[in-house]
Design a protein around this motif. Structure first.
Motif, PDB file in Angstrom:
ATOM      1  N   TRP A   1       0.829  -1.194   0.000  1.00 22.27           N
ATOM      2  CA  TRP A   1       0.000   0.000   0.000  1.00 22.27           C
ATOM      3  C   TRP A   1       0.867   1.248   0.000  1.00 22.27           C
ATOM      4  CZ3 TRP A   1      -4.627  -1.865  -0.654  1.00 22.27           C
ATOM      5  CH2 TRP A   1      -4.879  -3.131  -0.168  1.00 22.27           C
TER       6      TRP A   1
ATOM      7  N   VAL B   1      -7.328   7.654   1.733  1.00 25.64           N
ATOM      8  CA  VAL B   1      -7.035   7.225   3.099  1.00 25.64           C
ATOM      9  C   VAL B   1      -6.965   8.406   4.058  1.00 25.64           C
ATOM     10  CG1 VAL B   1      -5.826   5.125   2.380  1.00 25.64           C
ATOM     11  CG2 VAL B   1      -4.541   7.236   2.690  1.00 25.64           C
TER      12      VAL B   1
ATOM     13  N   GLU C   1      -5.567  -1.423  -6.942  1.00 22.95           N
ATOM     14  CA  GLU C   1      -6.575  -0.430  -6.610  1.00 22.95           C
ATOM     15  C   GLU C   1      -5.902   0.841  -6.123  1.00 22.95           C
ATOM     16  OE1 GLU C   1      -5.919  -0.942  -2.248  1.00 22.95           O
ATOM     17  OE2 GLU C   1      -7.072   0.584  -3.246  1.00 22.95           O
TER      18      GLU C   1
ATOM     19  N   SER D   1      -6.754   3.986  -3.252  1.00 22.48           N
ATOM     20  CA  SER D   1      -7.661   4.325  -2.163  1.00 22.48           C
ATOM     21  C   SER D   1      -7.450   5.740  -1.657  1.00 22.48           C
ATOM     22  CB  SER D   1      -7.462   3.359  -0.983  1.00 22.48           C
ATOM     23  OG  SER D   1      -8.002   2.101  -1.267  1.00 22.48           O
TER      24      SER D   1
ATOM     25  N   LEU E   1     -11.161   3.019  -4.106  1.00 17.41           N
ATOM     26  CA  LEU E   1     -11.824   2.534  -2.899  1.00 17.41           C
ATOM     27  C   LEU E   1     -11.694   3.530  -1.756  1.00 17.41           C
ATOM     28  CD1 LEU E   1     -10.302  -1.074  -2.892  1.00 17.41           C
ATOM     29  CD2 LEU E   1     -12.484  -0.352  -3.898  1.00 17.41           C
ATOM     30  N   VAL E   2     -12.472   3.302  -0.721  1.00 15.38           N
ATOM     31  CA  VAL E   2     -12.329   4.019   0.538  1.00 15.38           C
ATOM     32  C   VAL E   2     -11.521   3.107   1.458  1.00 15.38           C
ATOM     33  CG1 VAL E   2     -13.518   5.036   2.518  1.00 15.38           C
ATOM     34  CG2 VAL E   2     -14.553   5.172   0.239  1.00 15.38           C
ATOM     35  N   HIS E   3     -10.370   3.545   1.877  1.00 16.15           N
ATOM     36  CA  HIS E   3      -9.504   2.837   2.829  1.00 16.15           C
ATOM     37  C   HIS E   3      -9.226   1.387   2.458  1.00 16.15           C
ATOM     38  CE1 HIS E   3      -9.420   6.251   5.484  1.00 16.15           C
ATOM     39  NE2 HIS E   3     -10.739   6.319   5.432  1.00 16.15           N
ATOM     40  N   HIS E   4      -8.920   1.115   1.197  1.00 17.25           N
ATOM     41  CA  HIS E   4      -8.537  -0.211   0.714  1.00 17.25           C
ATOM     42  C   HIS E   4      -9.611  -1.272   0.948  1.00 17.25           C
ATOM     43  CE1 HIS E   4      -4.538   1.266  -0.095  1.00 17.25           C
ATOM     44  NE2 HIS E   4      -4.443   1.709   1.148  1.00 17.25           N
ATOM     45  N   ASP E   5     -10.854  -0.865   1.010  1.00 15.53           N
ATOM     46  CA  ASP E   5     -11.956  -1.785   1.292  1.00 15.53           C
ATOM     47  C   ASP E   5     -12.755  -2.034   0.013  1.00 15.53           C
ATOM     48  OD1 ASP E   5     -14.199  -3.163   2.170  1.00 15.53           O
ATOM     49  OD2 ASP E   5     -14.514  -1.869   3.917  1.00 15.53           O
TER      50      ASP E   5
END
Length: 190
Positions: free
Chosen positions: A3, A155, A151, A153, A63-67
């Protein structure tokens, strides 16, 4: 899965039709210290480190926060454009007005407006041979030459100001790990 992120690299605009456009960049050639102390760990990305996966045209998500349960846009849906240049990986995502009614999107846009979210963090894999780890007078330096972009994100707290690294795995993925996204759950945190 690895990340990375960039604080302050996110630009937000709302179009006349109500769509929200997010732009961001992950700069190259910006070394960072991942861990200080006796065994200092640093990392730097070479220019166009994500070029192969960006050129392949596969589906990549914002994504939002790697989710993966909180997607904002994707290449497959036509709402995410990504380019890889000599100075940075850049993206532009369009969040459709219909998405504003989705609870996590409303939460994300609220925290973004409040200045609580501002980092860019790509999720990626480094295959064997994609990075070089060397020791110098300042400790270990990992030079990422090529990585598969999975992806991107938004964060809350990126690890460093320009090209933030949230977590790192200092060993290459095996071929079997490269074929699964479940590997994201096994990331090593510093």
């Amino acid at each position: 899965m690895l990340w990375a992120g960039s604080k302050g690299g996110l630009e937000v605009r709302t179009s006349a039709g109500g769509a929200t456009v997010l732009r961001g960049r992950f700069p190259y050639a910006v070394p960072t210290v991942l861990k200080d102390g006796r065994e200092r760990l640093r990392e730097v990305f070479e220019a166009r480190a994500f070029a192969a996966s960006v050129a392949a045209g596969g589906d990549i998500h914002l994504l939002v926060h790697h989710d993966f349960d909180r997607p904002l846009a994707s290449r497959g849906a036509g709402s995410l454009e990504i380019s890889d240049g000599d100075d940075a990986l850049t993206f532009e995502a369009t969040i459709a007005p219909e998405m504003r009614g989705v609870s996590y999107v409303a939460d994300f846009l609220g925290t973004l407006s409040a200045g609580l979210v501002g980092g860019i963090s790509p999720g990626f894999r480094v295959a064997e041979g994609g990075a070089l780890v060397k020791r110098d007078s300042e400790g270990l330096l990992r030079v990422v030459r090529s990585a598969e972009l999975i992806e991107i994100s938004a964060v809350t707290k990126p690890a460093y100001p320009q090209a933030q690294i949230e977590a790192r795995n200092w060993t290459p993925c095996t071929a079997a790990e490269d074929r699964t996204l479940v590997h994201a759950l096994n990331r090593w945190r510093l």
